[in-house]
Design a protein around this motif. Structure first.
Motif, PDB file in Angstrom:
ATOM      1  N   GLY A  19     117.487 -56.830  84.451  1.00  7.84           N
ATOM      2  CA  GLY A  19     118.918 -56.631  84.407  1.00  7.84           C
ATOM      3  C   GLY A  19     119.652 -57.952  84.570  1.00  7.84           C
ATOM      4  O   GLY A  19     119.179 -58.843  85.244  1.00  7.84           O
ATOM      5  N   LEU A  32     122.707 -52.910  86.016  1.00  8.16           N
ATOM      6  CA  LEU A  32     122.128 -51.589  86.038  1.00  8.16           C
ATOM      7  C   LEU A  32     121.616 -51.193  87.410  1.00  8.16           C
ATOM      8  O   LEU A  32     122.365 -50.777  88.186  1.00  8.16           O
ATOM      9  CB  LEU A  32     121.026 -51.437  85.011  1.00  8.16           C
ATOM     10  CG  LEU A  32     119.869 -52.366  85.083  1.00  8.16           C
ATOM     11  CD1 LEU A  32     118.607 -51.555  84.909  1.00  8.16           C
ATOM     12  CD2 LEU A  32     119.912 -53.346  83.967  1.00  8.16           C
ATOM     13  N   GLY A  34     119.677 -49.175  87.718  1.00  9.31           N
ATOM     14  CA  GLY A  34     119.392 -48.211  86.833  1.00  9.31           C
ATOM     15  C   GLY A  34     119.442 -46.850  87.260  1.00  9.31           C
ATOM     16  O   GLY A  34     118.411 -46.284  87.165  1.00  9.31           O
ATOM     17  N   GLN A 144     119.411 -53.244  76.538  1.00 13.09           N
ATOM     18  CA  GLN A 144     120.432 -53.259  77.594  1.00 13.09           C
ATOM     19  C   GLN A 144     120.643 -54.632  78.230  1.00 13.09           C
ATOM     20  O   GLN A 144     121.679 -54.886  78.823  1.00 13.09           O
ATOM     21  CB  GLN A 144     120.106 -52.247  78.702  1.00 13.09           C
ATOM     22  CG  GLN A 144     120.349 -50.795  78.328  1.00 13.09           C
ATOM     23  CD  GLN A 144     119.095 -50.111  77.811  1.00 13.09           C
ATOM     24  OE1 GLN A 144     118.355 -50.682  77.022  1.00 13.09           O
ATOM     25  NE2 GLN A 144     118.855 -48.881  78.241  1.00 13.09           N
ATOM     26  N   ARG A 345     121.900 -48.303  82.371  1.00  8.95           N
ATOM     27  CA  ARG A 345     122.810 -49.352  82.810  1.00  8.95           C
ATOM     28  C   ARG A 345     124.191 -48.725  82.923  1.00  8.95           C
ATOM     29  O   ARG A 345     124.673 -48.067  81.993  1.00  8.95           O
ATOM     30  CB  ARG A 345     122.811 -50.503  81.801  1.00  8.95           C
ATOM     31  CG  ARG A 345     123.730 -51.617  82.218  1.00  8.95           C
ATOM     32  CD  ARG A 345     123.531 -52.866  81.387  1.00  8.95           C
ATOM     33  NE  ARG A 345     124.628 -53.783  81.670  1.00  8.95           N
ATOM     34  CZ  ARG A 345     124.744 -55.000  81.169  1.00  8.95           C
ATOM     35  NH1 ARG A 345     123.824 -55.478  80.355  1.00  8.95           N
ATOM     36  NH2 ARG A 345     125.771 -55.749  81.471  1.00  8.95           N
TER      37      ARG A 345
END
Ligand SMILES: CCCCCCCCCCCCCC(=O)SCCNC(=O)CCNC(=O)[C@H](O)C(C)(C)COP(=O)(O)OP(=O)(O)OC[C@H]1O[C@@H](n2cnc3c(N)ncnc32)[C@H](O)[C@@H]1OP(=O)(O)O
Ligand SMILES: Nc1ncnc2c1ncn2[C@@H]1O[C@H](COP(=O)(O)OP(=O)(O)OP(=O)(O)O)[C@@H](O)[C@H]1O
Ligand SMILES: O=C(O)CCC(=O)C(=O)O
Ligand SMILES: [Fe+2]
Ligand SMILES: [Mg+2]
Length: 348
Positions: A19, A32, A34, A144, A345
């Motif tokens: 991320g 994120l 997540g 992402q 995300r």
């Protein structure tokens, strides 16, 4: 019902490296980590669609797949309720699509390598000679961490519509840029009829929506999306590999017992047109009979009130097992459940 905090921590560790904090373009993004939050009860309580929460003075009570807001017209809302999809013409500006295309090409040329990105090749290409650049790539998934491509998911025009299905707290759960190659003659460029929910270990399904945007003119010649309207009202069907003679792409499971007589709708779309569809809607895509690589970009969004489910003992166990075996064989990664693999995300 899953209280997800332990799992969240575990998955967050797994993905934290991948991320990156919020995008430069939009300070609205949060890293994120997540995760979908909260047990089912929260999801239901927060759900404006549940019958008790719908004000009868507004739209009639039969709506269960869309939320009350002022974005959709009554006709659009009714269309999604009845059919499980809705096409919005000319939603994503051409300049944005060009940026996604440029970034995709950079990725194919290996000039950039976003963390967490999966690159898939068409089965006939993977098993033949090496091809350079985009010709080897049939789709990329999980972009992402790529701010340029991820800007698709934060595009205000897209989000405005996504909210009609997920409500305001939105997670981007899975991303793809599909580069459907010219068919080799073996029909492997087809995507069999399937329901995306087969791949997703979170619920409730009505809080999930896919946005899929045509990056060029797409019709039956280059393999448009084909949907079976109304099938979002059914349940998740068992999926497995179709018995196609020419081969089928890895993990492209299809519904085995679909009714071939049900009418299909071929979605002819122009560049920038976007279809929003329910994760139970049965859909696929046809052969690409042209010489071009047909491109579309998509994201599956979910409400952050969704909760993870364990697919063990369900029809989804087959995809979990396949993915575990693949990752073990290729990367030596020990078996982890699907619900810890799929990481969203958050959009703020
Ligand atoms: C859980 C997933 C969630 C998804 C949500 C989706 C929701 C929407 C629904 C969408 C659902 C859509 C469904 C989804 O997308 S499901 C999600 C996709 N899954 C992944 O992304 C898993 C991770 N992917 C990978 O690890 C790589 O991309 C793999 C391993 C697949 C290829 O890695 P790589 O490219 O580096 O390959 P290689 O050179 O090392 O070869 C390894 C072996 O694999 C053969 N091979 C390669 N390509 C293919 C192919 N296309 N068809 C058949 N076989 C193929 C190849 O010949 C060789 O075999 P062999 O010659 O040794 O026998
Ligand atoms: N036997 C099958 N099992 C599962 N899905 C199938 C099967 N045959 C076709 N499909 C899927 O049906 C969808 C649409 O097929 P259809 O034949 O209507 O259109 P097409 O192949 O794009 O166009 P054309 O028929 O003009 O070649 C595609 O998603 C395709 O992958
Ligand atoms: O062919 C496409 O663009 C759509 C593929 C699809 O439905 C999917 O990957 O889930
Ligand atoms: Fe799909
Ligand atoms: Mg056909």
């Amino acid at each position: 019902m899953t209280k997800a905090s332990d799992e969240m921590a575990a998955t967050a560790l797994y993905v934290r490296e991948s991320g990156r904090p919020g995008g430069p373009a939009t300070a609205r993004l949060k890293i994120l980590l997540g995760h979908l939050q909260g047990p089912a009860a929260t999801a239901i309580a927060a759900y404006p669609t549940s019958a008790a929460n719908i004000s009868s003075s507004y739209h009639p009570q039969q709506f269960q797949y869309t939320l009350d807001n002022n974005v959709l017209t009554l006709e659009q809302r009714q269309f999604y309720e009845d059919n499980g999809f809705l096409v919005i013409k000319n939603l994503v500006p051409e300049a944005d699509i060009q940026r996604y295309r440029n970034q995709f090409e950079r990725i194919c040329r290996k000039e950039v390598a976003p963390i967490g990105l999966q690159i898939m090749k068409d089965v006939t290409i993977a098993k033949s000679e090496f091809h350079a650049d985009e010709k080897a790539v049939t789709k990329i998934q999980d972009f992402q961490s790529d701010e340029e491509l991820f800007s698709y998911c934060t595009n205000p025009q897209i989000i405005k519509y996504v909210e009609c299905f997920t409500g305001p707290n939105i997670m981007a759960m899975h991303t793809m840029l599909i580069n459907k190659p010219p068919d080799s003659g073996k029909k492997t460029s087809r995507h069999p009829f399937h329901q995306d929910l087969h791949y997703f270990p979170f619920r409730p399904s009505n809080s999930i929506v896919c946005a899929w945007t045509a990056m060029e003119h797409i019709d039956r010649n280059n393999g448009c999306l084909v949907v079976i309207p109304g099938t979002h009202k059914g349940t998740l069907k068992p999926h497995d590999y179709p018995k196609w003679e020419g081969g089928v792409n890895i993990m492209f499971h299809g519904i085995q017992d679909y009714d071939a007589n049900q009418p299909r709708t071929h979605l002819v779309m122009e560049k920038g047109d976007t279809v929003f569809f329910h994760p139970l809607l049965i859909h696929g895509s046809g052969r690409n009979k042209t010489q071009g690589f047909r491109k579309a970009i998509s994201c599956h969004f979910a409400s952050s009130n969704c909760y993870y489910t364990d697919v063990k003992g369900t029809s989804q166990e087959i995809i979990e097992k396949e993915l575990q075996n693949l990752l073990e064989k290729k990367y030596g990664i020990s078996k982890i459940p699907l619900k810890k693999r799929i990481v969203g995300r958050e959009l703020l």
